[in-house]
Design an enzyme around this catalytic site. Structure first.
Site, PDB file in Angstrom:
ATOM      1  N   ASP A 170       0.859  -1.184   0.000  1.00 62.56           N
ATOM      2  CA  ASP A 170       0.000   0.000   0.000  1.00 62.56           C
ATOM      3  C   ASP A 170       0.900   1.240   0.000  1.00 62.56           C
ATOM      4  OD1 ASP A 170      -2.160   1.665   0.124  1.00 62.56           O
ATOM      5  OD2 ASP A 170      -2.759   1.126   2.161  1.00 62.56           O
ATOM      6  N   ASP A 183      -2.804   2.455  -6.138  1.00 63.85           N
ATOM      7  CA  ASP A 183      -1.773   2.526  -5.099  1.00 63.85           C
ATOM      8  C   ASP A 183      -1.709   1.323  -4.171  1.00 63.85           C
ATOM      9  OD1 ASP A 183      -4.194   3.116  -3.945  1.00 63.85           O
ATOM     10  OD2 ASP A 183      -3.397   4.611  -2.562  1.00 63.85           O
ATOM     11  N   GLU A 184      -2.394   0.261  -4.473  1.00 64.80           N
ATOM     12  CA  GLU A 184      -2.285  -0.922  -3.613  1.00 64.80           C
ATOM     13  C   GLU A 184      -2.557  -2.193  -4.400  1.00 64.80           C
ATOM     14  OE1 GLU A 184      -5.253  -1.577  -0.545  1.00 64.80           O
ATOM     15  OE2 GLU A 184      -6.571  -0.090  -1.467  1.00 64.80           O
TER      16      GLU A 184
END
Length: 359
Positions: free
Chosen positions: A13, A107-108
């Site tokens: 993350d 983003d993860e």
């Protein structure tokens, strides 16, 4: 449990991703409270730097509220093309270690590194190396959670933010869950957490004490899932290249819309954004949904499912306009409009010409 416990799952993350990209690219923003979004009256925070979070600023917060909490807050307009480019760099790093990559957003992502390409013996060492490479290539920090299943890995990634990692081994899974409040469980939203609290369920330990029948009786189809995670069980595999099920776009307007012409114009703009993605991805759906949020925050949705996929911009516009017209004349101002296309069917190949849909 034996099969699940042998898996090595990493949840990576990025730390305050959008805001961190902006601080990376503009040194004047470093160390300052930054919000990605528009600071206008009707704006919403898309992301907040850690400096802003200290003041209670968070994503999805109205800009006016954010500014009240942090008068020194600096708003930066989003640059999604830049965020997507950085996300691709990160994905390329992941691919050096495993083919089993399940992105959750820009983003993860989940990574299954049970059989990682570099032969690194532990998932913890693998995560450490991946995070170092991300920092070297992008100048950004990432946090990671490591465990034997996806549920625990995601929970673990929150434990050492920012720029850290945390491991939950099979021997500690149940104890780790018992100590956490249920409101922190991924998949348990505020409404469900409140309902659990009313039933006397505040922690993982409380949840574990409930029978499957009790949880099914109060939470229906979600009952078995809550029962399983309370025991530290999650048998879901990491699924790479998961097919996208929908494409949507929505916007909050600076001023409430009241005139039919401007409302239709807003819907067309949202439909065009959805169509741009569909055309680029060559993915087409059959269900069109229009979302309407009024000035008092009441919300309405209107949907129509067609017999064949929508494969022209004109049809998507037409259906979207027809749907929003069902609320005309609006009894109150409209602050937000959204359009979503769903019911994608990967088995169907988009026809060259749009069929006559009778609309």
């Amino acid at each position: 449990m034996a099969e699940v416990e042998t898996r090595k799952i990493i949840h990576v993350d990025m730390d305050a991703f959008y805001a961190s990209v902006e601080q990376r690219d503009d040194p004047a923003l470093r160390g300052r409270p930054v919000a990605v979004g528009y600071g206008a009256k009707r704006g919403v925070v898309a992301a907040a730097s850690y400096e802003a979070r200290v003041f209670g600023v968070h994503s999805a917060m109205p800009s006016t509220t954010a500014l009240r909490k942090c008068p020194e807050l600096v708003f930066v307009p989003p640059r999604f093309e830049v965020y997507r480019a950085v996300s691709r760099q990160i994905r390329e790093i992941f691919a050096d270690y495993t083919d089993l990559i399940e992105p959750l957003s820009l983003d993860e992502a989940y990574l299954d590194v049970t059989a990682n390409r570099k032969g690194i013996p532990t998932a913890s060492a693998t995560a450490m190396e991946i995070r170092a490479r991300i920092l070297e290539v992008t100048g950004l920090t990432a946090s990671a959670g490591i465990s034997y299943n996806k549920f625990l890995a995601k929970l673990a990634s929150d434990q050492r933010k920012p720029n850290g990692q945390f491991v939950v081994p099979p021997s500690a899974g149940a104890a780790f869950i018992e100590a956490l409040p249920v409101r922190k469980f991924h998949g348990v939203g505020p409404v469900t957490a409140e309902k659990m609290n009313r039933l006397g369920i505040f922690t993982g330990a409380d949840l574990r004490q409930q029978s499957l029948a009790f949880l099914q009786g109060h939470f229906g189809k979600s009952g078995p899932w809550y029962h399983a995670i309370a025991q530290g069980e999650d048998h879901r595999p990491v699924v790479s290249d998961r097919p996208r099920k929908s494409s949507g776009s929505e916007t909050t307007f600076r001023n409430d819309l009241t005139e039919p012409a401007e409302i239709e114009e807003g819907v067309i703009a949202m439909a065009d954004e959805v169509w741009a993605w569909c055309e680029k991805a060559q993915a087409f759906g059959r269900t069109v949904t229009v979302k309407i949020k009024y000035a008092d925050f009441q919300q309405a949705t209107r949907s129509r499912t067609l017999g064949t996929p929508v494969t022209s911009q004109e049809v998507l516009r037409s259906v979207s306009i027809d749907l929003v017209r069902t609320v005309f004349p609006p009894a109150k101002g409209i602050r937000l409009l959204g359009v979503t296309l769903s019911s994608f069917d990967a088995a169907e190949v988009a026809p060259v010409e749009q069929l006559d849909l009778g609309i």
